[in-house]
Design a protein around this motif. Structure first.
Motif, PDB file in Angstrom:
ATOM      1  N   PRO A   1       0.860  -1.243   0.053  1.00 23.68           N
ATOM      2  CA  PRO A   1       0.067  -0.087  -0.072  1.00 23.68           C
ATOM      3  C   PRO A   1       0.968   1.340   0.051  1.00 23.68           C
ATOM      4  CG  PRO A   1      -0.172  -1.131   1.944  1.00 23.68           C
ATOM      5  CD  PRO A   1       0.470  -1.862   0.981  1.00 23.68           C
ATOM      6  N   LYS A   2       2.034   1.339   0.618  1.00 22.72           N
ATOM      7  CA  LYS A   2       2.929   2.653   0.568  1.00 22.72           C
ATOM      8  C   LYS A   2       3.509   2.929  -0.855  1.00 22.72           C
ATOM      9  CE  LYS A   2       3.720   3.261   5.164  1.00 22.72           C
ATOM     10  NZ  LYS A   2       4.619   3.351   6.233  1.00 22.72           N
ATOM     11  N   VAL A   3       3.494   1.715  -1.707  1.00 18.73           N
ATOM     12  CA  VAL A   3       3.936   2.035  -3.222  1.00 18.73           C
ATOM     13  C   VAL A   3       2.747   3.025  -3.833  1.00 18.73           C
ATOM     14  CG1 VAL A   3       4.544   1.238  -5.435  1.00 18.73           C
ATOM     15  CG2 VAL A   3       5.539   0.438  -3.309  1.00 18.73           C
ATOM     16  N   ASP A   4       1.422   2.402  -3.471  1.00 24.21           N
ATOM     17  CA  ASP A   4       0.069   3.260  -4.007  1.00 24.21           C
ATOM     18  C   ASP A   4       0.281   4.571  -3.483  1.00 24.21           C
ATOM     19  OD1 ASP A   4      -0.284   1.002  -5.354  1.00 24.21           O
ATOM     20  OD2 ASP A   4      -1.864   0.393  -3.803  1.00 24.21           O
ATOM     21  N   ALA A   5       0.472   4.782  -2.095  1.00 23.83           N
ATOM     22  CA  ALA A   5       0.365   6.088  -1.462  1.00 23.83           C
ATOM     23  C   ALA A   5       1.542   6.936  -2.146  1.00 23.83           C
ATOM     24  CB  ALA A   5       0.646   5.947   0.143  1.00 23.83           C
ATOM     25  N   PHE A   6       2.647   6.172  -2.139  1.00 21.74           N
ATOM     26  CA  PHE A   6       3.734   7.289  -2.784  1.00 21.74           C
ATOM     27  C   PHE A   6       3.227   7.522  -4.183  1.00 21.74           C
ATOM     28  CE2 PHE A   6       7.942   7.665  -4.919  1.00 21.74           C
ATOM     29  CZ  PHE A   6       8.162   8.768  -4.179  1.00 21.74           C
ATOM     30  N   GLU A   7       3.009   6.882  -5.001  1.00 21.20           N
ATOM     31  CA  GLU A   7       2.356   7.183  -6.351  1.00 21.20           C
ATOM     32  C   GLU A   7       1.491   8.454  -6.418  1.00 21.20           C
ATOM     33  OE1 GLU A   7       0.890   3.704  -7.834  1.00 21.20           O
ATOM     34  OE2 GLU A   7       3.035   3.077  -8.861  1.00 21.20           O
ATOM     35  N   GLU A   8       0.365   8.309  -5.333  1.00 16.55           N
ATOM     36  CA  GLU A   8      -0.572   9.153  -5.188  1.00 16.55           C
ATOM     37  C   GLU A   8      -0.048  10.497  -4.602  1.00 16.55           C
ATOM     38  OE1 GLU A   8      -3.874   7.834  -2.758  1.00 16.55           O
ATOM     39  OE2 GLU A   8      -4.046   5.914  -4.010  1.00 16.55           O
ATOM     40  N   ALA A   9       0.870  10.608  -3.741  1.00 14.73           N
ATOM     41  CA  ALA A   9       1.363  11.730  -3.220  1.00 14.73           C
ATOM     42  C   ALA A   9       2.087  12.487  -4.103  1.00 14.73           C
ATOM     43  CB  ALA A   9       2.068  11.400  -1.975  1.00 14.73           C
ATOM     44  N   PHE A  10       3.014  11.544  -4.837  1.00 14.27           N
ATOM     45  CA  PHE A  10       3.829  12.282  -6.173  1.00 14.27           C
ATOM     46  C   PHE A  10       3.083  13.013  -7.031  1.00 14.27           C
ATOM     47  CE2 PHE A  10       6.407  12.086 -10.006  1.00 14.27           C
ATOM     48  CZ  PHE A  10       7.674  12.233  -9.479  1.00 14.27           C
ATOM     49  N   GLN A  11       2.018  12.165  -7.437  1.00  8.10           N
ATOM     50  CA  GLN A  11       0.796  12.842  -8.319  1.00  8.10           C
ATOM     51  C   GLN A  11       0.439  14.135  -7.873  1.00  8.10           C
ATOM     52  OE1 GLN A  11      -1.005  10.126 -10.774  1.00  8.10           O
ATOM     53  NE2 GLN A  11      -1.765  11.953 -12.126  1.00  8.10           N
ATOM     54  N   GLU A  12       0.001  14.221  -6.785  1.00 13.32           N
ATOM     55  CA  GLU A  12      -0.747  15.155  -6.148  1.00 13.32           C
ATOM     56  C   GLU A  12       0.082  16.468  -6.355  1.00 13.32           C
ATOM     57  OE1 GLU A  12      -3.203  14.405  -2.910  1.00 13.32           O
ATOM     58  OE2 GLU A  12      -2.595  16.181  -2.027  1.00 13.32           O
ATOM     59  N   LYS A  13       1.555  16.141  -5.856  1.00 14.17           N
ATOM     60  CA  LYS A  13       2.373  17.149  -5.884  1.00 14.17           C
ATOM     61  C   LYS A  13       2.943  17.782  -7.143  1.00 14.17           C
ATOM     62  CE  LYS A  13       6.207  19.475  -3.462  1.00 14.17           C
ATOM     63  NZ  LYS A  13       5.259  20.643  -3.692  1.00 14.17           N
ATOM     64  N   PHE A  14       3.129  16.915  -7.912  1.00 15.61           N
ATOM     65  CA  PHE A  14       3.898  17.275  -9.390  1.00 15.61           C
ATOM     66  C   PHE A  14       2.738  16.975 -10.634  1.00 15.61           C
ATOM     67  CE2 PHE A  14       7.330  16.077  -6.508  1.00 15.61           C
ATOM     68  CZ  PHE A  14       8.143  17.026  -6.469  1.00 15.61           C
ATOM     69  N   ILE A  15       2.140  16.271 -10.639  1.00 16.02           N
ATOM     70  CA  ILE A  15       1.683  15.576 -11.964  1.00 16.02           C
ATOM     71  C   ILE A  15       0.043  15.763 -11.929  1.00 16.02           C
ATOM     72  CG2 ILE A  15       1.587  13.791 -13.458  1.00 16.02           C
ATOM     73  CD1 ILE A  15       4.298  14.669 -12.928  1.00 16.02           C
ATOM     74  N   ASP A  16      -0.313  16.320 -12.995  1.00 16.74           N
ATOM     75  CA  ASP A  16      -1.793  16.601 -13.521  1.00 16.74           C
ATOM     76  C   ASP A  16      -2.455  15.168 -13.385  1.00 16.74           C
ATOM     77  OD1 ASP A  16      -1.146  19.033 -13.816  1.00 16.74           O
ATOM     78  OD2 ASP A  16      -1.229  19.304 -16.097  1.00 16.74           O
ATOM     79  N   THR A  17      -3.807  15.264 -13.012  1.00 22.50           N
ATOM     80  CA  THR A  17      -4.666  14.090 -12.958  1.00 22.50           C
ATOM     81  C   THR A  17      -4.733  13.213 -14.344  1.00 22.50           C
ATOM     82  OG1 THR A  17      -6.445  15.428 -13.159  1.00 22.50           O
ATOM     83  CG2 THR A  17      -6.013  14.613 -10.802  1.00 22.50           C
ATOM     84  N   GLY A  18      -4.488  13.793 -15.443  1.00 29.18           N
ATOM     85  CA  GLY A  18      -4.525  13.393 -16.933  1.00 29.18           C
ATOM     86  C   GLY A  18      -3.544  12.458 -17.001  1.00 29.18           C
ATOM     87  N   TYR A  19      -2.468  12.430 -16.167  1.00 26.57           N
ATOM     88  CA  TYR A  19      -1.386  11.392 -16.486  1.00 26.57           C
ATOM     89  C   TYR A  19      -1.402  10.355 -15.574  1.00 26.57           C
ATOM     90  CZ  TYR A  19       0.917  14.986 -19.374  1.00 26.57           C
ATOM     91  OH  TYR A  19       1.247  15.911 -20.348  1.00 26.57           O
ATOM     92  N   GLN A  20      -0.316   9.255 -15.625  1.00 31.76           N
ATOM     93  CA  GLN A  20      -0.435   8.050 -14.824  1.00 31.76           C
ATOM     94  C   GLN A  20       0.943   8.042 -14.211  1.00 31.76           C
ATOM     95  OE1 GLN A  20      -3.172   5.859 -14.161  1.00 31.76           O
ATOM     96  NE2 GLN A  20      -1.982   4.983 -12.709  1.00 31.76           N
TER      97      GLN A  20
END
Ligand SMILES: Cc1ncc(COP(=O)(O)O)c(C=O)c1O
Length: 369
Positions: free
Chosen positions: A31-50
């Motif tokens: 689950p921490k890998v999922d959480a890291f992906e989400e936190a990284f996205q929230e900080k740097f990456i638009d929701t349109g990207y994966q």
């Protein structure tokens, strides 16, 4: 060495997060890998990207090249001055590498040379933001769009950099980041693949884990077949814990880098024998992973600084000089010129403003000798 060139950034918040993981059921990919992906996205990456977290920047590059459809014999234009990790996965895929020359003032790929190299046969353009300074993305995209080919950004050194006000990671078909020991933030070793076309996301996740749909497997609705050749490219929860805690202090860590960059820039400006490797383009926000200068006396300066307890160095060498890339050699005149001139100075959270001023003073002393 009193002032090392690099030092890992481990903020105190890491300890609690890491202990939490070590006492949990999940230490591998959980689950921490999922959480890291989400936190990284929230900080740097638009929701349109994966965002797909992986075991290293090299893994992310290899996956990006596979997803871009690069196959044996395909022509790929790629930087000559970069970490070998940018180009080694291309060798694994049997690509036909065309090395792009550098710009003399930034060490990034030269869009004019790029334009000369790209042909109808070119399958992809790779660029790397040297030291964290963004490449001329507008010019690169113009060429890519003309030839309808993907751009793959190696942003291993460019976390937090911006181009035209947008974080790097939100511009191209694929962007990769590295969380190796000495990058802006670390996960021990780790990387992030950012994909523009979300249709590739499920495939990327399967390839990250042997070709298996892990979620379906856990939910017991996997058809028990592997149809694509994947590998083991995943990030672990141990690494993700370090990354999660480090993301929280990213902005303050960057403030320190910004201050050090400003000190170097201002205190070295009057030394004629030095050029700062930066085009100071207003469209670019530098990630300041390294502070790079060029001087004809590079070797002598490096040795002198070493005697003063200051480590400096050439982080990367032109890839075409390595035997594994010999068959892709060509004439690269800016690279020939700069080959022995560029030098990185320490710029990381363990370097204080006083250290940076001390380093500048020693550089002044060297050129006054
Ligand atoms: C420009 C560049 N690309 C790729 C990589 C590879 O990243 P990793 O070490 O996480 O595999 C690195 C750093 O190591 C790098 O500096």
């Amino acid at each position: 060495m009193t002032i090392p060139l690099f030092y890992p950034y481990i903020p105190p918040q890491v300890e609690g997060e890491l202990l939490d993981t070590l006492h949990s059921k999940w230490i591998g990919q959980g689950p921490k890998v999922d959480a890291f992906e989400e936190a990284f996205q929230e900080k740097f990456i638009d929701t349109g990207y994966q965002c797909i977290a992986v075991g290293s920047g090299t893994d992310a590059l290899h996956l990006a090249y596979i997803l871009a459809g690069i196959k044996e014999g395909d022509e790929v234009v790629t930087p000559v001055l970069t970490c070998t990790a940018t180009n080694i996965p291309l060798l694994y895929l049997g690509a036909n590498i065309k090395f792009v020359d550098i710009q003399k003032n930034t060490l990034n790929i030269d869009p004019d040379h790029l334009r000369k190299l790209v042909t109808k046969k070119t399958k992809a353009i790779v660029c790397m933001h040297y030291g964290g300074l963004p490449c001329n993305m507008e010019a690169i995209h113009e060429i890519a769009e003309e030839y309808e080919i993907p751009v793959i950004e190696d942003a291993a050194q460019a976390l937090g950099a911006k181009y035209n006000g947008k974080y790097i990671g939100n511009l191209s078909d694929f962007t990769i980041f590295s969380f190796q020991a000495i990058k802006h933030i670390t996960t021990g070793d780790g990387g992030m693949l950012v994909i523009k076309n979300k249709e590739y996301a499920d495939l990327a996740k399967r390839l990250r884990w042997f070709g298996i749909n892990r979620k379906a497997k856990f939910n017991r609705n996997w058809e028990n077949d592997i149809k694509e050749i994947g590998y083991k490219y995943q990030m672990t929860d141990i690494g993700a814990s370090i990354g999660l805690a480090s993301l929280k202090t990213f902005d303050s860590m960057m403030e320190n880098r910004k201050e050090l960059y400003r000190i170097y820039q201002c205190h070295l400006a009057d030394i004629e024998e030095i050029q700062i490797m930066d085009d100071f383009d207003e469209a670019k926000d530098h990630a300041m992973w390294s502070f790079v200068i060029a001087t004809r006396k590079r070797k002598e300066l490096e040795n002198y600084l070493r005697l003063q307890g200051i480590e400096s160095g050439q982080n990367h060498y032109r890839n075409d000089k390595y035997s594994i890339f010999h068959s892709f050699q060509s004439c690269l005149k800016n690279m020939d010129l700069r080959e022995d001139q560029y030098l990185s100075l320490p710029i990381h959270p363990r370097v204080t403003a006083e250290d940076a001023i001390f380093i500048c003073d020693k550089i002044h002393d060297f050129f006054k000798q």
